[in-house]
Design a protein around this motif. Structure first.
Motif, PDB file in Angstrom:
ATOM      1  N   GLU A  51       0.840  -1.196   0.000  1.00 13.75           N
ATOM      2  CA  GLU A  51       0.000   0.000   0.000  1.00 13.75           C
ATOM      3  C   GLU A  51       0.876   1.247   0.000  1.00 13.75           C
ATOM      4  OE1 GLU A  51      -2.886   0.514   3.074  1.00 13.75           O
ATOM      5  OE2 GLU A  51      -3.732  -1.486   2.765  1.00 13.75           O
ATOM      6  N   ALA A  52       0.378   2.312  -0.639  1.00 12.35           N
ATOM      7  CA  ALA A  52       1.097   3.590  -0.555  1.00 12.35           C
ATOM      8  C   ALA A  52       1.015   4.080   0.895  1.00 12.35           C
ATOM      9  CB  ALA A  52       0.439   4.603  -1.485  1.00 12.35           C
ATOM     10  N   TYR A  53       2.053   4.800   1.345  1.00 14.76           N
ATOM     11  CA  TYR A  53       2.028   5.330   2.717  1.00 14.76           C
ATOM     12  C   TYR A  53       1.010   6.471   2.820  1.00 14.76           C
ATOM     13  CZ  TYR A  53       6.401   2.747   3.383  1.00 14.76           C
ATOM     14  OH  TYR A  53       7.343   1.750   3.473  1.00 14.76           O
ATOM     15  N   MET A  54       0.441   6.632   3.986  1.00 14.51           N
ATOM     16  CA  MET A  54      -0.476   7.745   4.231  1.00 14.51           C
ATOM     17  C   MET A  54       0.303   9.055   4.198  1.00 14.51           C
ATOM     18  SD  MET A  54      -2.828   6.209   7.324  1.00 14.51           S
ATOM     19  CE  MET A  54      -3.954   7.561   7.528  1.00 14.51           C
ATOM     20  N   SER A  55      -0.418  10.166   4.062  1.00 12.03           N
ATOM     21  CA  SER A  55       0.264  11.471   4.064  1.00 12.03           C
ATOM     22  C   SER A  55       0.627  11.845   5.499  1.00 12.03           C
ATOM     23  CB  SER A  55      -0.656  12.546   3.486  1.00 12.03           C
ATOM     24  OG  SER A  55      -1.700  12.796   4.422  1.00 12.03           O
ATOM     25  N   LYS A  56       1.645  12.685   5.622  1.00  5.69           N
ATOM     26  CA  LYS A  56       2.086  13.161   6.947  1.00  5.69           C
ATOM     27  C   LYS A  56       0.915  13.751   7.729  1.00  5.69           C
ATOM     28  CE  LYS A  56       6.849  14.547   7.627  1.00  5.69           C
ATOM     29  NZ  LYS A  56       7.868  15.034   6.774  1.00  5.69           N
ATOM     30  N   GLU A  57       0.093  14.558   7.026  1.00  4.89           N
ATOM     31  CA  GLU A  57      -1.019  15.255   7.693  1.00  4.89           C
ATOM     32  C   GLU A  57      -2.012  14.234   8.253  1.00  4.89           C
ATOM     33  OE1 GLU A  57       1.286  17.439   5.247  1.00  4.89           O
ATOM     34  OE2 GLU A  57      -0.066  15.926   4.372  1.00  4.89           O
ATOM     35  N   ASP A  58      -2.369  13.234   7.429  1.00  7.55           N
ATOM     36  CA  ASP A  58      -3.336  12.220   7.887  1.00  7.55           C
ATOM     37  C   ASP A  58      -2.777  11.427   9.056  1.00  7.55           C
ATOM     38  OD1 ASP A  58      -4.984  13.111   5.946  1.00  7.55           O
ATOM     39  OD2 ASP A  58      -4.755  11.394   4.595  1.00  7.55           O
ATOM     40  N   VAL A  59      -1.452  11.201   9.006  1.00 11.46           N
ATOM     41  CA  VAL A  59      -0.821  10.438  10.084  1.00 11.46           C
ATOM     42  C   VAL A  59      -0.895  11.220  11.395  1.00 11.46           C
ATOM     43  CG1 VAL A  59       1.397   9.592  10.979  1.00 11.46           C
ATOM     44  CG2 VAL A  59       0.687   9.001   8.661  1.00 11.46           C
ATOM     45  N   SER A  60      -0.544  12.529  11.368  1.00 17.54           N
ATOM     46  CA  SER A  60      -0.580  13.259  12.645  1.00 17.54           C
ATOM     47  C   SER A  60      -2.006  13.391  13.152  1.00 17.54           C
ATOM     48  CB  SER A  60       0.107  14.621  12.617  1.00 17.54           C
ATOM     49  OG  SER A  60       0.357  15.052  11.374  1.00 17.54           O
ATOM     50  N   GLU A  61      -2.952  13.550  12.241  1.00 17.66           N
ATOM     51  CA  GLU A  61      -4.365  13.623  12.628  1.00 17.66           C
ATOM     52  C   GLU A  61      -4.786  12.299  13.298  1.00 17.66           C
ATOM     53  OE1 GLU A  61      -7.845  15.597  13.116  1.00 17.66           O
ATOM     54  OE2 GLU A  61      -5.931  16.395  12.421  1.00 17.66           O
ATOM     55  N   GLY A  62      -4.409  11.187  12.665  1.00 18.55           N
ATOM     56  CA  GLY A  62      -4.784   9.856  13.182  1.00 18.55           C
ATOM     57  C   GLY A  62      -4.156   9.560  14.531  1.00 18.55           C
ATOM     58  N   LEU A  63      -2.907   9.998  14.698  1.00 16.66           N
ATOM     59  CA  LEU A  63      -2.229   9.768  15.987  1.00 16.66           C
ATOM     60  C   LEU A  63      -2.911  10.600  17.076  1.00 16.66           C
ATOM     61  CD1 LEU A  63       1.533   9.708  14.900  1.00 16.66           C
ATOM     62  CD2 LEU A  63       0.223   7.782  15.803  1.00 16.66           C
ATOM     63  N   LYS A  64      -3.298  11.844  16.728  1.00 17.99           N
ATOM     64  CA  LYS A  64      -3.990  12.699  17.709  1.00 17.99           C
ATOM     65  C   LYS A  64      -5.317  12.074  18.126  1.00 17.99           C
ATOM     66  CE  LYS A  64      -2.315  17.372  16.706  1.00 17.99           C
ATOM     67  NZ  LYS A  64      -2.191  17.733  15.280  1.00 17.99           N
ATOM     68  N   LYS A  65      -6.076  11.595  17.127  1.00 19.84           N
ATOM     69  CA  LYS A  65      -7.409  11.051  17.413  1.00 19.84           C
ATOM     70  C   LYS A  65      -7.340   9.679  18.072  1.00 19.84           C
ATOM     71  CE  LYS A  65     -10.244  13.084  13.731  1.00 19.84           C
ATOM     72  NZ  LYS A  65     -10.593  12.824  12.322  1.00 19.84           N
ATOM     73  N   GLY A  66      -6.179   9.010  17.926  1.00 15.69           N
ATOM     74  CA  GLY A  66      -6.078   7.655  18.486  1.00 15.69           C
ATOM     75  C   GLY A  66      -6.523   6.565  17.531  1.00 15.69           C
ATOM     76  N   THR A  67      -6.783   6.935  16.241  1.00 14.05           N
ATOM     77  CA  THR A  67      -7.148   5.889  15.271  1.00 14.05           C
ATOM     78  C   THR A  67      -5.896   5.198  14.732  1.00 14.05           C
ATOM     79  OG1 THR A  67      -7.180   7.573  13.552  1.00 14.05           O
ATOM     80  CG2 THR A  67      -9.300   6.991  14.526  1.00 14.05           C
ATOM     81  N   LEU A  68      -4.733   5.829  14.910  1.00 12.88           N
ATOM     82  CA  LEU A  68      -3.459   5.213  14.515  1.00 12.88           C
ATOM     83  C   LEU A  68      -2.582   5.077  15.762  1.00 12.88           C
ATOM     84  CD1 LEU A  68      -2.666   7.260  11.258  1.00 12.88           C
ATOM     85  CD2 LEU A  68      -3.802   5.035  11.422  1.00 12.88           C
ATOM     86  N   ILE A  69      -1.663   4.126  15.708  1.00  7.72           N
ATOM     87  CA  ILE A  69      -0.790   3.866  16.865  1.00  7.72           C
ATOM     88  C   ILE A  69       0.655   3.853  16.365  1.00  7.72           C
ATOM     89  CG2 ILE A  69      -0.176   2.155  18.650  1.00  7.72           C
ATOM     90  CD1 ILE A  69      -3.088   1.092  18.363  1.00  7.72           C
ATOM     91  N   GLN A  70       1.581   4.449  17.148  1.00  9.01           N
ATOM     92  CA  GLN A  70       2.976   4.385  16.733  1.00  9.01           C
ATOM     93  C   GLN A  70       3.791   3.524  17.683  1.00  9.01           C
ATOM     94  OE1 GLN A  70       4.034   8.682  17.181  1.00  9.01           O
ATOM     95  NE2 GLN A  70       5.775   7.912  18.316  1.00  9.01           N
TER      96      GLN A  70
END
Length: 881
Positions: A51-70
């Motif tokens: 898969e193509a990587y997500m954009s930086k903006e979507d990643v920071s948004e997702g990390l803030k919301k908790g839908t993504l995990i690092q």
């Protein structure tokens, strides 16, 4: 010209760690796609594999919301299709299944993942023994659990001494508790040689493992509810490429001779299966590689990944260097260093220009007015016999009232490293010295490490000191910090100090001691060592009463042949009262400095924290101990320490069980980290779990750790010697993170170096025999801790002369019954039952590939494989000097 004389004209290693790995001016064009898709005459865009990587903006948004995990990616060294990131809540790790879900991230990378829908989560069935989660660790026992002042190799050159004992390398001030330290050969906590775990990432890769069989060691046996789920995820972004993108391995021709690819590329096959295979342009390869590929079958190369496209199973790389023959110590060592991004190049001229030029250097007269002059005091060093970089010294002066003035004097390294200079930059980048079995890769140029900063005897040296007034029980009555000048009166080895401790009343003969300056003499030094030992015993006892934890670890020491550099034998390094003496005062100094700098700079103190164990793994261990009827209390570090010291007797079987259990206890432990105090809001997180103290830092080893240099600068500012550090908390945290990364890399390198030497020892001097204790039982294999050498190995049933074998659970405990094929047709077949904590006899033997060795079980009642004398010689050879 034979191919062995030929060195291909290879590029220097590509972009260093942390630099973008996009193809530069030497780019080799578009990445060839996967062969299958290449041969299909599809028009338009090739089908993507990743898969193509997500954009930086979507990643920071997702990390803030908790839908993504690092988290940091760990790929299982035994099953490279399985990877994990730690769960932010300390629960069971998050599972990443397969190369596609990993999306081109490599081991150690900081990744962002998205959880998959629940129906795609991993099902863990109780009967399958599939407890893979914990197996993906390499060796994350923090050094704080395991001690200080173990041999940090600083070698005499091979020419000037007979065969020397080389202790497995540890940087001496990893003292944050207990015995020895985890820069350590013994992986996964207490005793697993890295060769045993990941021998270049493919340990026992050829051995048949059932799909449902676990490679976990200590967790195979825990009971689970009927069915439990492990959250699964896929990688959507790489935040930071922590992996060096370099790998060692072998060159092969592509299989399809008619393909367009065959004319342009060779295939690089990494030794570490966690790294993908790599297309390498043929123009990078030796000129005769295409016509004589077999000549290079055993040549080790280094390759660096420069790109990895979405439509290719394979990465694209540049061949960097031919190392030499696989299985030989120097090529393999260079490969290890390169893979882990260790800079072992010579220091460039602009760095050397930062050093004092007019030698011999003497202390400038104005320093005497700025410092406390302690040159008349009885100050001395205690280090491994072979050490050359001496960064700590001790003093102990009896006072008229029965108390003592005790000093810890640390080399004033920051004096020689101007901030912002080229030397500062390179030291910060290297961040730590790396101790291999046969040599050291220093953080600072040798002139500093071994001469200007090293506290060599009978010479004036600049130091930073902590001086206490202590009662004989170790109670602190007063404390002083400051810059000083010392003149060490002697360089004691641990053996010298130990003989002084063991002969409190007898005078030690002069010929058994190193030169001691006449102003003080051997009796004064002897008495100071005894006084320090007395106080250290009290300090240590109090620390454990106050709830500290120590997990003892075996350390291997190798005897090397001084001509060939090959290992001749090895033995377990003994950690004794002299080591403990130094450890206690280093701990005391580190704690004192932590409080001092934190009080002065609550927002920018560089401290060291140790988080508590991972909750899920800990609860699994509690469950296991309950099943085995072991009265262990895991409620705190101190409770665990008490359990380990009380549960076991002193007989051989009890001690072996303690080793195994200590190993299991090390698995849930986390690493300790440097951090900037201003960026962590919760004071409770500053705590050091193993030491059970609120504040801790590293101050005592500035010659070999850059974190200590930063702490020296902070302490100097706190004492008004200089202006406060002009560094924002964010920037300091970045430096702390880099120190953590390089420390982890150096730890892995040291483990691999010891693993390399042990594998060579098995090959040169094997087979080696030892008793072993069973640590985990699987359907068709079992794991053992080899007691004499402290290595862990898996023994497969199909490698033994068995008529049959049978696995069953007795209650919740796994049991493997082996039925041995009789050697003589008239005998009955012998039965052997393997359960956790069984004692068995094993033989370690080399395998055909250069650096693999396996363990096999000896038949019950078989005669010893080695004669008694040979066996002793192979393991306890003493040096001539």
């Amino acid at each position: 010209m034979s191919h062995s004389d030929y060195r291909p004209n290879l590029r220097p290693l590509g972009p260093p760690r942390g630099v973008s790995s996009a193809v530069g001016p030497h780019g080799v064009g578009a990445l060839p796609g996967d062969k299958k898709s290449k041969n299909k005459s599809t028009r338009g865009k090739k089908k993507s594999i990743f898969e193509a990587y997500m954009s930086k903006e979507d990643v920071s948004e997702g990390l803030k919301k908790g839908t993504l995990i690092q988290g940091a990616l760990r790929i299982n060294p035994k099953k490279f299709h399985e990877a994990f990131i730690p769960s932010p809540d300390g629960d069971r790790d998050i599972f990443i299944d397969g190369v596609v879900a990993r999306n081109r991230a490599l081991n150690g990378d900081l990744v962002v993942v998205k959880l998959l829908p629940e129906e795609q989560w991993k099902v863990i069935k109780p009967e399958s023994n599939d407890k893979e989660t914990e197996a993906a660790y390499e060796s994350d026992l923090p050094e704080e659990l395991c001690g200080h002042h173990l041999p940090q190799q600083s070698l005499k050159s091979y020419n000037d001494s007979p065969d020397v004992i080389i202790e497995a390398q540890f940087d001496d001030s990893d003292l944050e508790d207990g015995h020895g330290n985890t820069q350590n050969l013994l992986v996964d906590g207490v005793k697993k040689l890295s060769v045993g775990v990941h021998e270049k990432g493919k340990e026992d890769a050829g051995a048949p493992v059932k799909k449902d069989e676990s490679t976990s060691v200590s967790q195979d046996i825990r009971a689970l509810p009927e069915k439990s789920l492990q959250r699964s995820a896929k990688v959507v972004y790489i935040l930071e490429k922590k992996h060096s993108r370099a790998a060692t391995g072998f060159l092969k021709l592509l299989t399809d001779k008619n393909s367009e690819l065959f004319r342009k590329y060779a295939l690089f096959s990494p030794s570490d299966h966690r790294v993908p295979r790599i297309y390498v342009p043929l123009k990078d390869c030796p000129q005769d590689f295409v016509t004589r590929p077999k000549d290079y079958a055993n040549t080790l190369f280094i390759c660096r990944i420069v790109d990895w496209k979405e439509d290719s199973n394979f990465a694209l790389g540049q061949l960097a260097k031919s190392l030499g023959q696989a299985g030989e110590i120097e090529p393999e060592t260079e490969g290890i260093l390169t893979e882990y991004g260790v800079d072992f190049s010579d220091f460039p001229s602009e760095v050397l220009e930062c050093l004092p030029q007019g030698l011999p250097w003497t202390i400038p007269p104005d320093e005497f007015s700025k410092r406390k002059d302690l040159r008349k005091d009885c100050v001395f060093t205690i280090d491994p016999a072979t050490a050359r970089d001496l960064d700590d010294a001790l003093s102990c002066k009896p006072l008229a009232d029965g108390n003592f003035e005790v000093g810890v004097h640390i080399a004033d390294v920051s004096y020689f490293i101007p901030e912002g200079s080229d030397l500062d930059r390179v030291a910060a980048q290297r961040a730590t010295s790396v101790y291999l079995v046969q040599k050291v890769v220093p953080m600072l140029p040798r002139l500093l490490c071994e001469e200007l900063c090293s506290l060599n005897p009978m010479t004036d040296k600049l130091t930073f000191s902590v001086i206490w007034t202590l009662t004989p029980e170790g109670k602190i009555l007063s404390e002083w910090f400051g810059r000083t000048i010392i003149r060490s009166c002697t360089k004691l080895s641990y053996e010298h100090a130990q003989s002084m401790i063991e002969s409190p009343t007898e005078k030690i003969p002069g010929q058994e001691l190193p030169p001691i300056s006449p102003e003080h003499g051997s009796e004064e030094v002897h008495q100071a060592v005894l006084n320090l030992h007395g106080i250290a015993k009290q300090l240590r006892q109090q620390r454990f009463v106050d709830g500290a934890l120590r997990l003892d670890q075996l350390k291997l020491a190798f005897t090397l042949d001084h001509e060939t550099g090959l290992p001749q034998g090895c033995h377990i390094y003994e950690y004794r009262d002299s080591n403990k003496l130094v450890e206690e005062f280093m701990l005391l100094a580190n704690m004192a400095v932590a409080h001092k700098i934190y009080r002065a700079f609550p927002e920018q103190a560089l401290l060291r924290r140790h988080p508590p164990p991972q909750t899920k793994m800990l609860s699994d261990l509690v469950e296991f101990c309950d099943q085995m009827g072991l009265p262990m209390d895991f409620s705190s570090a101190g409770a665990l320490n008490k359990s380990l010291t009380k549960t076991f007797g002193g007989d051989k079987y009890s001690l072996a069980r303690k080793e195994v259990l200590t190993n299991m206890c090390s698995r849930p432990m986390q690493m300790a980290h440097y951090f900037c105090s201003g960026l962590l809001q919760d004071r409770a997180q500053f705590r050091h779990y193993a030491l059970n103290v609120p504040l801790y830092t590293h101050f005592t080893s500035p010659i070999r750790r850059f974190a200590d240099v930063l702490v020296h600068r902070l302490l100097a500012a706190a004492l008004g010697y200089r202006e406060r550090l002009d560094v924002e908390p964010d920037a300091l945290q970045k430096q702390a993170d880099h120190c953590n990364d390089r420390r982890m890399a150096s730890k892995r390198v040291q483990e691999l170096s010891t693993g390399l030497f042990f594998a060579v020892l098995v090959k040169e001097c094997g087979p080696l025999e030892s008793e072993a204790m069973v640590m985990g039982v699987l359907n068709q294999a079992f794991d053992v801790l080899v007691l004499r050498y402290g290595v862990q190995k898996r023994i497969y049933c199909n490698a033994l002369a068995l008529r049959s074998h049978h696995f069953q659970k007795v209650g919740k405990k796994p049991e493997l019954t082996l039925v041995w094929e009789p050697e003589d047709s008239e005998q009955e077949p012998a039965q052997q039952v393997i359960t956790i904590f069984s004692l068995v006899e094993v033989v370690l033997r080399a395998e055909t590939t250069a650096l693999k060795y396996s363990a096999v079980l000896k038949r019950p009642g078989a005669n010893s494989l080695l004669g008694r004398e040979e066996e002793e010689a192979a393991s306890t050879e003493e040096p001539d000097d």
